[in-house]
Design a protein around this motif. Sequence first.
Motif, short mmCIF file in Angstrom:
data_model
loop_
_atom_site.label_atom_id
_atom_site.label_comp_id
_atom_site.label_asym_id
_atom_site.label_seq_id
_atom_site.Cartn_x
_atom_site.Cartn_y
_atom_site.Cartn_z
N GLU A 84 -6.88 22.07 -13.63
CA GLU A 84 -6.10 21.24 -12.56
C GLU A 84 -7.02 20.84 -11.40
OE1 GLU A 84 -2.12 23.15 -10.62
OE2 GLU A 84 -3.68 23.48 -9.39
N ARG A 85 -6.58 19.61 -10.92
CA ARG A 85 -7.45 18.95 -9.89
C ARG A 85 -6.31 18.56 -8.77
NH1 ARG A 85 -10.36 17.17 -14.38
NH2 ARG A 85 -12.64 17.85 -14.20
N LEU A 86 -6.87 19.15 -7.63
CA LEU A 86 -5.88 18.41 -6.14
C LEU A 86 -6.57 17.48 -5.69
CD1 LEU A 86 -4.67 22.01 -5.01
CD2 LEU A 86 -3.37 20.36 -6.69
N ILE A 87 -6.17 15.94 -5.69
CA ILE A 87 -6.84 15.34 -4.95
C ILE A 87 -5.72 14.60 -3.79
CG2 ILE A 87 -7.82 12.71 -5.50
CD1 ILE A 87 -8.09 13.41 -8.54
N PRO A 88 -6.42 14.71 -2.58
CA PRO A 88 -5.59 13.97 -1.48
C PRO A 88 -5.50 12.40 -1.90
CG PRO A 88 -7.46 15.19 -0.78
CD PRO A 88 -7.56 15.39 -2.28
N PHE A 89 -4.03 12.18 -1.71
CA PHE A 89 -3.68 10.77 -1.86
C PHE A 89 -3.91 10.00 -0.45
CE2 PHE A 89 -0.71 7.46 -2.68
CZ PHE A 89 -1.17 6.86 -3.83
N VAL A 90 -5.12 9.73 -0.08
CA VAL A 90 -5.58 9.09 1.13
C VAL A 90 -6.73 7.99 0.81
CG1 VAL A 90 -5.11 10.98 2.64
CG2 VAL A 90 -7.39 10.78 1.49
N LEU A 128 -9.89 12.13 -15.07
CA LEU A 128 -9.66 13.31 -14.32
C LEU A 128 -8.38 14.27 -14.54
CD1 LEU A 128 -10.93 11.92 -10.79
CD2 LEU A 128 -12.09 13.51 -12.03
N GLY A 129 -7.63 13.41 -15.20
CA GLY A 129 -6.41 13.99 -15.56
C GLY A 129 -5.10 13.31 -15.33
N GLN A 130 -4.04 13.74 -15.50
CA GLN A 130 -2.82 12.82 -15.45
C GLN A 130 -2.00 13.54 -14.08
OE1 GLN A 130 0.36 13.32 -18.44
NE2 GLN A 130 0.46 10.97 -18.76
N VAL A 131 -1.42 12.65 -13.52
CA VAL A 131 -0.43 13.15 -12.25
C VAL A 131 0.77 13.99 -12.83
CG1 VAL A 131 0.54 12.74 -10.31
CG2 VAL A 131 -1.41 11.36 -10.77
N VAL A 132 0.77 15.26 -12.59
CA VAL A 132 2.03 15.96 -12.98
C VAL A 132 2.88 16.42 -11.74
CG1 VAL A 132 1.00 16.77 -14.75
CG2 VAL A 132 0.84 17.97 -12.77
N ASP A 133 2.39 16.09 -10.44
CA ASP A 133 3.24 16.54 -9.32
C ASP A 133 2.39 15.95 -8.12
OD1 ASP A 133 5.31 17.62 -7.84
OD2 ASP A 133 4.39 19.70 -7.97
N LEU A 134 3.22 15.81 -6.95
CA LEU A 134 2.70 15.81 -5.65
C LEU A 134 3.19 16.69 -4.83
CD1 LEU A 134 2.74 12.58 -6.91
CD2 LEU A 134 2.72 11.77 -4.54
N ILE A 135 1.93 17.30 -3.98
CA ILE A 135 2.38 18.36 -2.94
C ILE A 135 2.07 17.83 -1.49
CG2 ILE A 135 1.23 20.32 -2.16
CD1 ILE A 135 -0.25 20.63 -4.94
N GLU A 136 3.36 18.17 -1.00
CA GLU A 136 3.27 17.57 0.55
C GLU A 136 2.64 18.60 1.38
OE1 GLU A 136 4.58 14.88 1.57
OE2 GLU A 136 6.09 14.17 -0.08
N THR A 137 1.64 17.83 2.28
CA THR A 137 0.87 18.95 2.93
C THR A 137 0.87 18.40 4.63
OG1 THR A 137 -1.10 17.54 3.00
CG2 THR A 137 -0.90 19.14 1.25
N ASP A 170 0.70 -1.19 0.04
CA ASP A 170 -0.12 -0.01 -0.08
C ASP A 170 0.74 1.14 -0.11
OD1 ASP A 170 1.00 -0.37 2.58
OD2 ASP A 170 -0.87 0.23 3.49
N GLU A 171 2.00 1.18 -0.45
CA GLU A 171 2.98 2.40 -0.55
C GLU A 171 3.38 2.31 -1.86
OE1 GLU A 171 4.86 2.35 4.08
OE2 GLU A 171 5.99 1.25 2.63
N PHE A 172 3.81 3.63 -2.15
CA PHE A 172 4.41 3.98 -3.32
C PHE A 172 5.42 4.98 -3.45
CE2 PHE A 172 -0.18 2.60 -3.73
CZ PHE A 172 0.20 1.60 -4.70
N TYR A 173 6.36 5.05 -4.45
CA TYR A 173 7.45 6.01 -4.61
C TYR A 173 6.60 7.09 -5.13
CZ TYR A 173 11.12 3.20 -2.44
OH TYR A 173 11.75 2.58 -1.84
N TRP A 174 6.84 8.37 -5.10
CA TRP A 174 6.21 9.60 -5.57
C TRP A 174 6.53 9.75 -7.19
CZ3 TRP A 174 9.53 13.08 -8.04
CH2 TRP A 174 10.72 13.15 -7.70
N VAL A 175 7.84 9.09 -7.52
CA VAL A 175 8.27 8.90 -8.79
C VAL A 175 7.57 8.15 -9.91
CG1 VAL A 175 10.15 7.41 -8.59
CG2 VAL A 175 10.57 8.92 -10.44
N ASP A 176 6.89 7.12 -9.07
CA ASP A 176 6.16 6.19 -9.87
C ASP A 176 4.74 6.64 -10.06
OD1 ASP A 176 8.24 4.18 -9.90
OD2 ASP A 176 7.63 3.46 -8.15
N LEU A 177 4.27 7.64 -9.28
CA LEU A 177 2.94 7.95 -9.64
C LEU A 177 2.85 9.13 -10.73
CD1 LEU A 177 1.76 8.30 -5.89
CD2 LEU A 177 1.32 6.43 -7.41
#
Length: 210
Positions: free
Chosen positions: A182-188, A159-168, A139-146
């Motif tokens: 642009e859509r911001l979707i929590p990775f939870v 919904l689009g293509q993942v172009v970045d991950l934002i640390e919150t 259930d874990e992923f490296y950001w580079v793989d996403l």
Amino acid sequence: MNDRSTQSPVLEDGVVWPEDAVEVGRIVDAWGVKGGLKVQPFSADPQALFCTKKWFLRPAEAAAGAVTKPGVAEAAKPAASKVPPRLSAPRFLKVKQAREQGDVIVVTAEGLDDRNAAEALKGSRIFVSRSAFPTPDSDEFYWVDLIGLAVVNREGEALGQVVDLIETGPNCVLRCEAEGTERLIPFVSAYIDSVSLADKRIVANWGLDY
């Protein structure tokens, strides 16, 4: 990000640049007087920098649109004796020690014995081989793989293509782009149903109008 610009060149020391090289950080400054480096990781979890002692460097990218005013280039040039030459070609770096210190990673490496040698690498981009990454839990992923995965909702709508991950802080947010939206979707788990690296797809509980 994956490095696709070079087809496995052989570096000066005979080391081959890895085909699966991934950019994981940047050298931001020298550290101390004995050749140490300060490194800024590209993720809040810097494990990619700790997973291997074999780092591959590329020179810093020139600022877009940067020009030198005609007629003043020589006058503006700092004295050569005071400014160490910057990295001008890809090179291999064998890390001796690396540890976290605040928001950066401090590193010592073979062949860097004084501050001038370290300052010559300032701005350099750091790559490591993707195959060196530890295997994550299911259930874990490296950001580079996403990055680059397609995101669809339960209805199959894109919904689009993942172009970045934002640390919150407690979790990450996927930044997705599609046709200028642009859509911001929590990775939870509340919003992410599944991630398939094989299919290069993420299914999210997310509406087009969210």
